[in-house]
Design a protein around this motif. Structure first.
Motif, PDB file in Angstrom:
ATOM      1  N   UNK A   5     -36.894 -16.134  -0.530  1.00  0.00           N
ATOM      2  CA  UNK A   5     -36.690 -15.088   0.262  1.00  0.00           C
ATOM      3  C   UNK A   5     -34.954 -14.746   0.203  1.00  0.00           C
ATOM      4  N   UNK A   6     -34.309 -15.858   0.439  1.00  0.00           N
ATOM      5  CA  UNK A   6     -32.825 -15.763   0.300  1.00  0.00           C
ATOM      6  C   UNK A   6     -32.292 -15.289  -0.940  1.00  0.00           C
ATOM      7  N   UNK A   7     -33.148 -15.865  -1.959  1.00  0.00           N
ATOM      8  CA  UNK A   7     -32.687 -15.458  -3.287  1.00  0.00           C
ATOM      9  C   UNK A   7     -32.864 -13.846  -3.688  1.00  0.00           C
ATOM     10  N   UNK A   8     -34.270 -13.689  -3.179  1.00  0.00           N
ATOM     11  CA  UNK A   8     -34.438 -12.266  -3.858  1.00  0.00           C
ATOM     12  C   UNK A   8     -34.603 -11.115  -2.637  1.00  0.00           C
ATOM     13  N   UNK A   9     -34.009 -11.500  -1.701  1.00  0.00           N
ATOM     14  CA  UNK A   9     -34.077 -10.180  -0.774  1.00  0.00           C
ATOM     15  C   UNK A   9     -33.253  -9.322  -1.203  1.00  0.00           C
ATOM     16  N   UNK A  10     -31.897  -9.240  -1.633  1.00  0.00           N
ATOM     17  CA  UNK A  10     -30.991  -8.451  -2.035  1.00  0.00           C
ATOM     18  C   UNK A  10     -31.424  -7.653  -3.336  1.00  0.00           C
ATOM     19  N   UNK A  11     -31.854  -8.345  -4.220  1.00  0.00           N
ATOM     20  CA  UNK A  11     -32.320  -7.535  -5.518  1.00  0.00           C
ATOM     21  C   UNK A  11     -33.280  -6.812  -5.224  1.00  0.00           C
ATOM     22  N   UNK A  12     -34.619  -7.193  -4.367  1.00  0.00           N
ATOM     23  CA  UNK A  12     -35.739  -6.271  -4.092  1.00  0.00           C
ATOM     24  C   UNK A  12     -35.235  -5.038  -3.424  1.00  0.00           C
ATOM     25  N   UNK A  70     -38.738 -13.631 -11.815  1.00  0.00           N
ATOM     26  CA  UNK A  70     -38.976 -12.545 -12.707  1.00  0.00           C
ATOM     27  C   UNK A  70     -40.201 -11.917 -12.454  1.00  0.00           C
ATOM     28  N   UNK A  71     -41.120 -12.713 -12.063  1.00  0.00           N
ATOM     29  CA  UNK A  71     -42.684 -12.065 -11.995  1.00  0.00           C
ATOM     30  C   UNK A  71     -42.569 -11.099 -10.666  1.00  0.00           C
ATOM     31  N   UNK A  72     -41.849 -11.887  -9.504  1.00  0.00           N
ATOM     32  CA  UNK A  72     -41.815 -10.994  -8.159  1.00  0.00           C
ATOM     33  C   UNK A  72     -41.087  -9.633  -8.577  1.00  0.00           C
ATOM     34  N   UNK A  73     -39.951  -9.785  -8.938  1.00  0.00           N
ATOM     35  CA  UNK A  73     -39.138  -8.465  -9.268  1.00  0.00           C
ATOM     36  C   UNK A  73     -40.050  -7.629 -10.209  1.00  0.00           C
ATOM     37  N   UNK A  91     -43.651   1.175 -15.955  1.00  0.00           N
ATOM     38  CA  UNK A  91     -43.829  -0.131 -14.853  1.00  0.00           C
ATOM     39  C   UNK A  91     -43.821  -1.481 -15.535  1.00  0.00           C
ATOM     40  N   UNK A  92     -44.884  -1.516 -16.467  1.00  0.00           N
ATOM     41  CA  UNK A  92     -45.035  -2.672 -17.127  1.00  0.00           C
ATOM     42  C   UNK A  92     -43.991  -2.888 -18.275  1.00  0.00           C
ATOM     43  N   UNK A  93     -43.341  -1.991 -18.818  1.00  0.00           N
ATOM     44  CA  UNK A  93     -41.983  -2.223 -19.495  1.00  0.00           C
ATOM     45  C   UNK A  93     -41.178  -2.688 -18.863  1.00  0.00           C
ATOM     46  N   UNK A  94     -40.766  -2.178 -17.745  1.00  0.00           N
ATOM     47  CA  UNK A  94     -39.601  -2.453 -17.120  1.00  0.00           C
ATOM     48  C   UNK A  94     -39.894  -3.767 -16.160  1.00  0.00           C
ATOM     49  N   UNK A  95     -41.125  -4.082 -16.012  1.00  0.00           N
ATOM     50  CA  UNK A  95     -41.667  -5.595 -15.258  1.00  0.00           C
ATOM     51  C   UNK A  95     -41.320  -6.604 -16.439  1.00  0.00           C
ATOM     52  N   UNK A  96     -41.744  -6.219 -17.461  1.00  0.00           N
ATOM     53  CA  UNK A  96     -41.470  -7.358 -18.773  1.00  0.00           C
ATOM     54  C   UNK A  96     -39.897  -7.412 -18.805  1.00  0.00           C
ATOM     55  N   UNK A  97     -39.081  -6.471 -18.737  1.00  0.00           N
ATOM     56  CA  UNK A  97     -37.686  -6.468 -18.699  1.00  0.00           C
ATOM     57  C   UNK A  97     -37.063  -7.407 -17.581  1.00  0.00           C
ATOM     58  N   UNK A  98     -37.592  -7.073 -16.404  1.00  0.00           N
ATOM     59  CA  UNK A  98     -37.358  -7.947 -15.207  1.00  0.00           C
ATOM     60  C   UNK A  98     -37.515  -9.589 -15.304  1.00  0.00           C
ATOM     61  N   UNK A  99     -38.590  -9.860 -16.060  1.00  0.00           N
ATOM     62  CA  UNK A  99     -38.942 -11.230 -16.157  1.00  0.00           C
ATOM     63  C   UNK A  99     -38.090 -11.660 -17.337  1.00  0.00           C
TER      64      UNK A  99
END
Length: 112
Positions: A5-12, A70-73, A91-99
């Motif tokens: 929660x603390x780590x991904x709050x601001x990126x999300x 990376x999965x969450x993002x 969306x899939x392309x960008x999701x894989x790049x997030x990962x």
């Protein structure tokens, strides 16, 4: 255990704001949508992934936690692409790049 929660709050939250900004600007200025190319989206996805992966390590996570971040993002990005009308393929392309970015960021943070 990593504090997701603390780590991904601001990126999300920032992902949501950036996508909302692109959506609004695209509706107001129709030519602005031409600036949102696969190149710019790839760069943004990698940067957000690196941010999330490095932050999860900072909050007591390991390399597998970077994968989880990376999965969450990636899922957030996929949902935003579908809702924003950018499409499933982007969306899939960008999701894989997030990962990928999260794994890069997590690996780098672990070596520091």
């Amino acid at each position: 255990m990593a504090d997701y929660i603390r780590a991904l709050k601001w990126p999300v939250l920032t992902w949501i704001l950036v996508d909302a900004l692109f959506f609004i600007v695209d509706k107001v200025y129709s030519d602005a949508g031409k600036l949102f190319t696969p190149d710019t989206s790839a760069l943004m996805a990698l940067v957000f992934g690196v941010w999330g992966g490095s932050k999860i390590v900072q909050f007591k996570g390991g390399y597998l936690d970077s994968f989880g971040a990376g999965i969450v993002l990636g899922i957030v990005c996929l949902i935003l692409c579908i809702v924003g009308g950018f499409g499933l393929q982007l969306g899939i392309f960008m999701g894989l790049l997030n990962l990928s970015g999260a794994l890069i960021g997590g690996g780098y943070a672990l070596t520091r």
